[in-house]
Design an enzyme around this catalytic site. Structure first.
Site, mmCIF file in Angstrom:
data_model
loop_
_atom_site.group_PDB
_atom_site.id
_atom_site.type_symbol
_atom_site.label_atom_id
_atom_site.label_comp_id
_atom_site.label_asym_id
_atom_site.label_seq_id
_atom_site.Cartn_x
_atom_site.Cartn_y
_atom_site.Cartn_z
ATOM 1 N N HIS A 141 0.816 -1.217 0.000
ATOM 2 C CA HIS A 141 0.000 0.000 0.000
ATOM 3 C C HIS A 141 0.854 1.273 0.000
ATOM 4 C CE1 HIS A 141 -3.204 -2.776 1.276
ATOM 5 N NE2 HIS A 141 -4.084 -1.846 1.062
ATOM 6 N N ASP A 191 0.974 -0.721 -7.688
ATOM 7 C CA ASP A 191 0.562 -1.039 -6.323
ATOM 8 C C ASP A 191 -0.582 -2.060 -6.330
ATOM 9 O OD1 ASP A 191 0.998 0.537 -3.477
ATOM 10 O OD2 ASP A 191 -0.980 -0.383 -3.585
ATOM 11 N N GLY A 192 -0.647 -2.867 -5.272
ATOM 12 C CA GLY A 192 -1.746 -3.829 -5.142
ATOM 13 C C GLY A 192 -3.098 -3.148 -5.023
ATOM 14 N N HIS A 193 -3.112 -1.917 -4.543
ATOM 15 C CA HIS A 193 -4.364 -1.169 -4.380
ATOM 16 C C HIS A 193 -4.283 0.115 -5.175
ATOM 17 C CE1 HIS A 193 -7.922 0.603 -2.748
ATOM 18 N NE2 HIS A 193 -7.990 -0.147 -1.664
ATOM 19 N N HIS A 269 -11.476 -7.136 -5.628
ATOM 20 C CA HIS A 269 -11.757 -6.216 -4.529
ATOM 21 C C HIS A 269 -12.494 -4.981 -5.071
ATOM 22 C CE1 HIS A 269 -10.491 -3.088 -1.543
ATOM 23 N NE2 HIS A 269 -10.724 -4.080 -0.700
ATOM 24 N N GLU A 321 -13.479 -8.966 -0.035
ATOM 25 C CA GLU A 321 -14.298 -7.745 -0.115
ATOM 26 C C GLU A 321 -14.624 -7.462 -1.581
ATOM 27 O OE1 GLU A 321 -12.301 -5.534 3.713
ATOM 28 O OE2 GLU A 321 -11.268 -5.258 1.835
ATOM 29 N N CYS A 339 -16.751 2.423 1.405
ATOM 30 C CA CYS A 339 -15.748 2.967 0.474
ATOM 31 C C CYS A 339 -16.042 2.579 -0.976
ATOM 32 C CB CYS A 339 -14.356 2.422 0.794
ATOM 33 S SG CYS A 339 -13.569 3.169 2.213
ATOM 34 N N CYS A 417 -10.887 2.700 7.010
ATOM 35 C CA CYS A 417 -10.871 3.348 5.692
ATOM 36 C C CYS A 417 -12.160 4.112 5.395
ATOM 37 C CB CYS A 417 -10.617 2.318 4.599
ATOM 38 S SG CYS A 417 -11.711 0.882 4.671
ATOM 39 N N CYS A 418 -13.302 3.577 5.869
ATOM 40 C CA CYS A 418 -14.585 4.139 5.426
ATOM 41 C C CYS A 418 -14.953 5.493 6.044
ATOM 42 C CB CYS A 418 -15.715 3.143 5.666
ATOM 43 S SG CYS A 418 -15.508 1.568 4.817
HETATM 44 O O1 FUB Z 1 -6.727 -1.764 1.649
HETATM 45 C C1 FUB Z 1 -7.088 -0.455 2.018
HETATM 46 C C2 FUB Z 1 -8.566 -0.379 2.320
HETATM 47 O O2 FUB Z 1 -8.839 -1.226 3.434
HETATM 48 C C3 FUB Z 1 -9.469 -0.899 1.248
HETATM 49 O O3 FUB Z 1 -9.837 0.034 0.303
HETATM 50 C C4 FUB Z 1 -10.635 -1.378 2.027
HETATM 51 O O4 FUB Z 1 -11.452 -2.244 1.308
HETATM 52 C C5 FUB Z 1 -9.983 -2.021 3.202
HETATM 53 O O5 FUB Z 1 -9.602 -3.311 2.896
HETATM 54 ZN ZN ZN Z 2 -13.666 1.353 3.563
#
Ligand code: FUB
Ligand code: ZN
Length: 648
Positions: A141, A191-193, A269, A321, A339, A417-418
């Site tokens: 991340h 990045d993985g995300h 995801h 998720e 999110c 995160c949300c």
């Molecule tokens: O991985 C970062 C955040 O945490 C993601 O966007 C959410 O789904 C939670 O897994």
């Molecule tokens: Zn979230």
């Protein structure tokens, strides 16, 4: 849209924005500093979820050398601070607050001290494992956090002019640019995300520097080119995973099972996917890359026509998720992360910049008024991560496979995160109301009471929407040229009446918009939507909803709660077509229209688990009460249900 400056005066949104400003932002600040006396819940029953404290600010102090200790929390804990900062930026733009600005300035200073000489910024790696920088990108991340910082810094610079924020962001982006790219010696990876792509595009929009756009494009083009990129990195790294189990996740979890341009379904995801698409749609618009926009459309259609809940929630399973498959939309085990719906709003906004299609704004509205705001309690201090469409509290306590679904909003979550994501969305709502298209039209995407300056004049909306369906729009055109205003015709309104300067007009429906041309001077438009209650049925492939109906009014999807209807909501059946009674409740749930309808309650005087005597079952007439979905779980723990058996 750079040229529109908006002041929101809307009753519904003003309350939310005030709540974020006066409750949520100070509350989050306390949480980030571990000063709040609260219970932090794990988002699901997994031992490894860090939930003792946030420690997010302390991580920065340690990385900056001001404090001593170890990093605590997820590897992406920094992003909680960045999202908080971004919402502070928007909030200050709306209403300056010297004390808050001073706090935020000090956070920027601290972040600048935590930034390494070469621009690298990530408290986990700086404190714990500097030698593993960029070596395990599937889980780390690092670029995700960088993207969030860049977004926050751009927003903070734009609202306060803080140069330090921008210089830290540029230094960070330049560090990433030096380390990643197609050139020899750089990392050909991503990045993985997804998130850095969004941040870089924002930095590009602010600075006009092409290299930031080029880097965002590189990350998007590179994803999936070598699907084994993470695996190879992990093997080379050889150390322990940064997030337990993530190294075993399937490729599609990360959207790197294929090159993005070859993807046509929503996989993996959910948040990652919509963040990826947000950046893609931005890039497509900016570069005019038609193939990229086609990819966005395919994924958009797959999400919204086959994989999205009626509430605008996405992500059908807790495992990863993630999305699963077409029409797989279970109501009680789903994920529907807050999110993810926020990301869908981002995606929709950028789709509107590519093409004026009302469906993009319809989905933006659906996600916003339902799942996104359901993420926060009406007190601004409790938050949902997961947004179910059906809850029986006892089940979630006993069934470990449902531990992710909470019947009431926790005070905070191990993975937070949300809540700050919702804060930044609510405080930046003005960005979503209008779109200025490339050919100069102004699209009215959302109906929100507000006043906006345009490059050629102004536009103001006066309305009690979403409670009532009349919107008065006043447009001032200071230029000599005629201007085109596109009014969204919401898909749920069967009959929308439009008058211009007092005269009713016959409007055409052009891809979900009605266009009105406005000459120099003032033009008054009045729109009246059909706010009657609507019944919705699912595609018959959605097995969970067969024989069921859901209700909506205006943008709101409705639900039933136990507190109004008694237990065992699954035994209620709605007499569809028998009429709906709407009552405005000023003092209930901060003001809602409740819906009352006739129905039946299935009863039985048999105690058998399986019964052969049908006469043991009978139905009693009853009145069923529905409230807007976003407001559920604000009156204690109880059952809730969106879909109800129908009498057809
Ligand atoms: O991985 C970062 C955040 O945490 C993601 O966007 C959410 O789904 C939670 O897994
Ligand atoms: Zn979230």
């Amino acid at each position: 849209m750079g040229t529109v400056k908006t002041k929101i005066t809307d009753r519904f949104w003003k309350r939310y924005r005030e709540l974020v400003r006066t409750e949520m932002i100070p509350y989050q600040w306390d949480v980030l500093n571990d000063n709040a006396d609260i219970n932090i819940e794990k988002e699901r029953n997994d031992d490894f979820i860090p939930s003792e404290k946030s420690h997010a600010m302390e991580n920065f102090r340690i990385a900056a050398g001001i404090s001593e200790g170890e990093h605590y929390g997820w590897v992406f804990q920094d992003s909680d601070v960045y999202k908080w900062l971004e919402s502070v930026a928007y909030s200050l733009a709306e209403k300056d607050d010297e004390d808050l600005r001073k706090i935020a300035d000090s956070v920027i200073e601290l972040i600048s001290k935590a930034q390494e000489e070469d621009g690298y910024l990530n408290t986990y790696f700086t404190i714990m494992e500097p030698e593993r920088r960029f070596k395990r990108l599937g889980e780390s991340h690092e670029l995700y956090c960088a993207g969030h910082f860049i977004e926050a810094a751009v927003a903070y610079y734009e609202s306060t002019g803080n140069e330090l924020a921008l210089s830290v962001a540029k230094k960070l982006a330049d560090c990433i640019d030096r380390n990643f790219g197609p050139e020899e010696g750089k990392i050909r990876g991503y990045d993985g995300h997804e998130e850095i792509e969004i941040g870089l595009m924002r930095l590009y929009h602010l600075t006009g520097e092409e290299r930031y756009l080029a880097l965002a494009k590189f990350f998007l083009d590179e994803r999936g080119k070598d699907p084994l990129f993470f695996k190879k990195q992990n093997e080379k790294d050889g150390g322990r995973p940064l997030i337990a189990g993530m190294d075993k996740f399937p490729l599609y979890y990360f959207q790197n099972h294929a090159e993005i341009r070859k993807q046509d379904t929503a996989e993996g995801h959910a948040v990652r996917l919509v963040y990826m698409c947000t950046a893609l749609a931005d890039l497509a618009c900016e570069t005019g890359d038609a193939e990229l926009y086609e990819t966005c459309k395919k994924i958009w259609n797959n999400i919204t026509k086959k994989r999205m809940y009626i509430t605008g929630g996405i992500g059908s399973t807790v495992i990863g998720e993630a999305f699963t498959l077409d029409y797989d939309l279970p109501n009680d085990t789903m994920y529907c992360e807050t999110c993810a719906s926020i990301g869908l709003v981002f995606f929709a906004r950028n789709m509107l910049r590519n093409e004026a299609r009302g469906e993009y704004a319809d989905i933006m509205e659906r996600a916003l008024y339902n799942t996104a705001i359901a993420g926060m309690a009406l007190d601004g201090r409790h938050f949902f991560y997961v947004n179910p469409l059906e809850v029986v509290p006892a089940k979630y306590k006993k069934d470990p496979t449902k531990s992710h679904v909470k019947p009431v909003r926790p005070q905070w979550l191990g993975c937070a995160c949300c809540p700050p994501n919702l804060a930044r969305l609510v405080t930046s709502l003005e960005k979503y109301i209008y779109t200025e298209t490339k050919d100069g039209k102004v699209l009215v995407n959302l109906y929100v009471q507000s006043e906006s300056d345009l490059s050629w004049g102004s536009i103001a909306q006066k309305t009690s929407y979403p409670q009532d369906g009349v919107v008065e729009i006043t447009i001032r055109n200071d230029s000599e040229a005629e201007k085109n205003i596109g009014l969204r015709l919401p898909g749920w309104s069967d009959d929308t009446v439009i008058s211009v300067d007092g005269t009713k007009i016959n409007h055409a429906d052009t891809d979900g918009f009605a266009y009105i041309s406005v000459k120099k001077g003032e033009t008054r438009i009045s729109i009246e939507f059909d706010m009657s209650v609507k019944e919705w049925y699912s595609n018959i492939n959605v097995s969970e909803n067969t024989g069921n109906v859901a209700l909506s009014r205006g943008p709101f999807v409705y639900c039933m709660e136990e507190v109004d209807n008694g237990r065992n909501l699954h035994n209620l059946k709605l007499d569809t077509g028998s009429g709906y009674r709407l009552s405005w409740k000023e003092d209930e749930l901060h003001g809602i229209y409740e819906i009352n309808a006739k129905g039946q309650r299935l009863c039985s005087d048999s105690q058998e688990l399986y019964e052969r005597r049908p006469e043991k079952f009978y139905a009693e007439e009853t009145t069923i009460k529905f409230i807007p979905y976003y407001a559920w779980a604000n009156r204690g723990e109880n059952e809730m249900r969106v879909w109800i058996k129908n009498s057809r």
